[in-house]
Design an enzyme around this catalytic site. Structure first.
Site, PDB file in Angstrom:
ATOM      1  CD1 TRP A 157     -12.873 -13.072  41.250  1.00 54.69           C
ATOM      2  CD2 TRP A 157     -15.051 -12.518  41.142  1.00 54.69           C
ATOM      3  NE1 TRP A 157     -13.143 -12.210  42.275  1.00 54.69           N
ATOM      4  CE2 TRP A 157     -14.467 -11.858  42.236  1.00 54.69           C
ATOM      5  CE3 TRP A 157     -16.405 -12.322  40.886  1.00 54.69           C
ATOM      6  CZ2 TRP A 157     -15.191 -11.023  43.076  1.00 54.69           C
ATOM      7  CZ3 TRP A 157     -17.133 -11.484  41.703  1.00 54.69           C
ATOM      8  CH2 TRP A 157     -16.525 -10.838  42.793  1.00 54.69           C
ATOM      9  CG  ASP A 238     -18.775  -9.887  36.480  1.00 59.34           C
ATOM     10  OD1 ASP A 238     -18.716  -8.642  36.551  1.00 59.34           O
ATOM     11  OD2 ASP A 238     -18.268 -10.634  37.342  1.00 59.34           O
ATOM     12  CE  LYS A 274     -12.064  -4.973  39.084  1.00 62.05           C
ATOM     13  NZ  LYS A 274     -12.800  -5.712  40.132  1.00 62.05           N
TER      14      LYS A 274
HETATM   15  N1  PLA Z   1     -16.276  -9.695  38.733  1.00 59.24           N
HETATM   16  C1  PLA Z   1     -15.040 -10.089  38.426  1.00 59.24           C
HETATM   17  C2  PLA Z   1     -14.840 -10.933  37.238  1.00 59.24           C
HETATM   18  C3  PLA Z   1     -13.950  -9.687  39.227  1.00 59.24           C
HETATM   19  O1  PLA Z   1     -12.735 -10.080  38.912  1.00 59.24           O
HETATM   20  C4  PLA Z   1     -14.182  -8.872  40.348  1.00 59.24           C
HETATM   21  C5  PLA Z   1     -13.063  -8.449  41.249  1.00 59.24           C
HETATM   22  C6  PLA Z   1     -15.502  -8.490  40.610  1.00 59.24           C
HETATM   23  C7  PLA Z   1     -16.534  -8.910  39.782  1.00 59.24           C
HETATM   24  C8  PLA Z   1     -15.924  -7.645  41.761  1.00 59.24           C
HETATM   25  O2  PLA Z   1     -15.285  -6.491  41.941  1.00 59.24           O
HETATM   26  P1  PLA Z   1     -15.933  -5.320  42.819  1.00 59.24           P
HETATM   27  O3  PLA Z   1     -17.005  -5.912  43.643  1.00 59.24           O
HETATM   28  O4  PLA Z   1     -14.808  -4.817  43.628  1.00 59.24           O
HETATM   29  O5  PLA Z   1     -16.436  -4.355  41.814  1.00 59.24           O
HETATM   30  N2  PLA Z   1     -11.953  -9.287  41.328  1.00 59.24           N
HETATM   31  C9  PLA Z   1     -10.731  -8.936  42.105  1.00 59.24           C
HETATM   32  C10 PLA Z   1     -11.007  -8.647  43.557  1.00 59.24           C
HETATM   33  C11 PLA Z   1     -10.079  -7.714  41.505  1.00 59.24           C
HETATM   34  C12 PLA Z   1     -11.840  -9.638  44.304  1.00 59.24           C
HETATM   35  O6  PLA Z   1     -11.585 -10.844  44.242  1.00 59.24           O
HETATM   36  O7  PLA Z   1     -12.783  -9.184  44.963  1.00 59.24           O
HETATM   37  C13 PLA Z   1      -9.758 -10.113  41.936  1.00 59.24           C
HETATM   38  O8  PLA Z   1      -8.620 -10.007  42.414  1.00 59.24           O
HETATM   39  O9  PLA Z   1     -10.112 -11.103  41.284  1.00 59.24           O
END
Ligand code: PLA
Length: 427
Positions: A157, A238, A274
């Protein structure tokens, strides 16, 4: 210019007394500030919103949609809100957040009967969703283990890199994904674990790896855990998608449970964005397993001290929703049913996307669409192909080729498949 004339007017008002050095520097005070680059994920949403095309499709951010493409509020959440409305106050939570919510979160991650919970060995605070949990941990790591680094999987991510960068923790990467097989590079992963200095910090995705949708098998997790033990590495999990991998939050905690069985001290970032659809409520939990209760009390107090000057204490509404749902057997089973429903719809869309591509005569291999799990399909499309999808078909996704399957619906899957076929086929 506007700033200069406003400054001049202010001088006139003061009867001509010029605070000249200040006034002169005002216009250029922020002159060196360049616009920040767009976020690779949330920037996609901005571009999608700005596009007037009626055909536009957003498969960028990982936000669940129903089959009509609409955001979803779960029934269990609506019911929890009904119970909150008019009955509970909105006072500040303690710095570490809601104790009830933390306790429920720990049961979810560590298991109902966890000895660690009974022995009070886990330091835990409510966090600003998963991002906040990761950031709090990174700040803690920097403060108390200033010589440590964090090993982050390739790919991951994108925000993981920002989080540990801003916390000033040096980053290393480890092998995870094999582009040719579109699966796990297990040999490369194990080599990197072995080659890292003893006692290294590793960031692991507990389930439904983002962006690849590729998780180790149970057997592979056991080997990883064993090797971590040999090397005395610290695993930080995570867990942003508990329930989205298999449809069952309990099963999705398997990797964590394997590490716990092996006696590791772990860290864990939980998010309800989510799996409860609480995206904007920013509900999450950071936990760190300690050697004993005394250490856990100390660690928690330090986590609170990091939170205090940053945001003081976490938001109350999401915490109430989470603790009401997880504390009430009826609401909890409704939640489990609804998580499964979301996971199943995504699995159905994976099948539909693959079938549509095959029916269109695509000769490329698309098995990975259905083999990968969780919210995302790591399609293998190039940034240039993604640009064509956006420019020619108004389909918005991240340039690494990640498709958020949560945004695919019965209504747009044929359009999406056709566009993918057009930009990937070799004429
Ligand atoms: N960790 C991972 C691996 C994630 O994909 C995301 C969210 C988070 C943490 C953090 O989410 P939160 O802070 O909202 O609980 N990833 C999303 C959104 C869904 C983003 O980038 O913030 C994504 O589209 O990858």
């Amino acid at each position: 210019m506007a700033l200069y004339s406003r400054a001049a007017a202010a001088i006139r008002r003061r009867g001509g007394v010029s605070l000249a050095p200040h006034a002169r520097t005002m216009a250029s005070l922020f002159g060196h500030v360049e616009p920040a680059p767009k976020d690779p994920i949330l920037g996609v949403t901005e571009a999608f919103l700005a596009d007037p095309s009626p055909d536009k499709v957003n498969v960028g951010v990982g936000a669940y949609r129903d089959d009509n493409g609409q955001p979803v509020v779960l029934d269990c959440v609506r019911e929890a809100e009904r119970r909150i409305a008019g009955t509970l106050n909105m006072e500040y939570l303690p710095m570490g957040g809601s104790i009830k919510m933390i306790n429920e979160s720990l049961k979810l991650a560590y298991g109902e009967d966890s000895e660690l919970i009974k022995d009070k060995r886990i330091a835990a605070v409510q966090s600003l969703s998963g991002t906040g949990a990761c950031r709090l941990f990174a700040d803690f790591q920097r403060r108390f283990l200033p010589d440590s680094q964090i090993y982050i999987p390739t790919p991951t991510w994108s925000n993981h890199h920002n989080i540990w960068r801003d916390a000033q923790v040096p980053q290393r990467t480890f092998t995870y994904y094999h582009p040719e097989t579109r699966g796990l590079d297990f040999a490369g992963l194990m080599d990197d674990i072995k080659n890292a200095p003893n006692g290294s910090f590793f960031l692991l995705h507990a389930c439904a790896h983002n962006p690849t949708g590729v998780d180790p098998t149970e057997e592979q997790w056991r080997e990883i855990s064993y090797q971590f033990k040999v090397k005395n590495h610290f695993p930080f999990f995570d867990m942003a998608y508990q329930g989205f991998a298999s449809g069952d939050p309990e099963r999705d905690a398997k990797a964590i449970r394997i590490f716990l069985e092996d006696g590791h001290q772990i860290g864990c970032a939980q998010s309800y964005a989510k799996n409860m659809g609480l995206y904007g409520q920013r509900a999450g939990c950071l936990s760190i397993v300690c050697e004993d209760e005394m250490q856990a009390v100390a660690v928690k107090s330090q986590l609170q001290q990091i939170a205090r000057p940053m945001y003081s204490n976490p938001p109350v509404h999401g915490a109430l929703i989470v603790s009401i749902i997880l504390n009430d057997p009826e609401l909890k089973s409704l939640w489990l049913k609804e998580v499964k429903g979301m996971a199943d719809r995504i699995i159905g869309m994976r099948k539909a996307l693959k079938e549509n591509l095959e029916q269109l005569g695509s000769t490329l291999p698309w098995d990975h669409i259905t083999n990968q799990i969780g919210m995302f399909c790591y399609s293998g499309m190039t940034p240039e192909q993604v640009d064509r999808l956006t420019n020619e078909y108004h389909i918005y996704m991240t340039r690494n080729g990640r498709i958020s399957m949560a945004g695919v619906t019965t209504g747009n899957v044929a359009y999406l498949a056709n566009a993918i076929h057009e930009v990937t086929k070799t004429k």
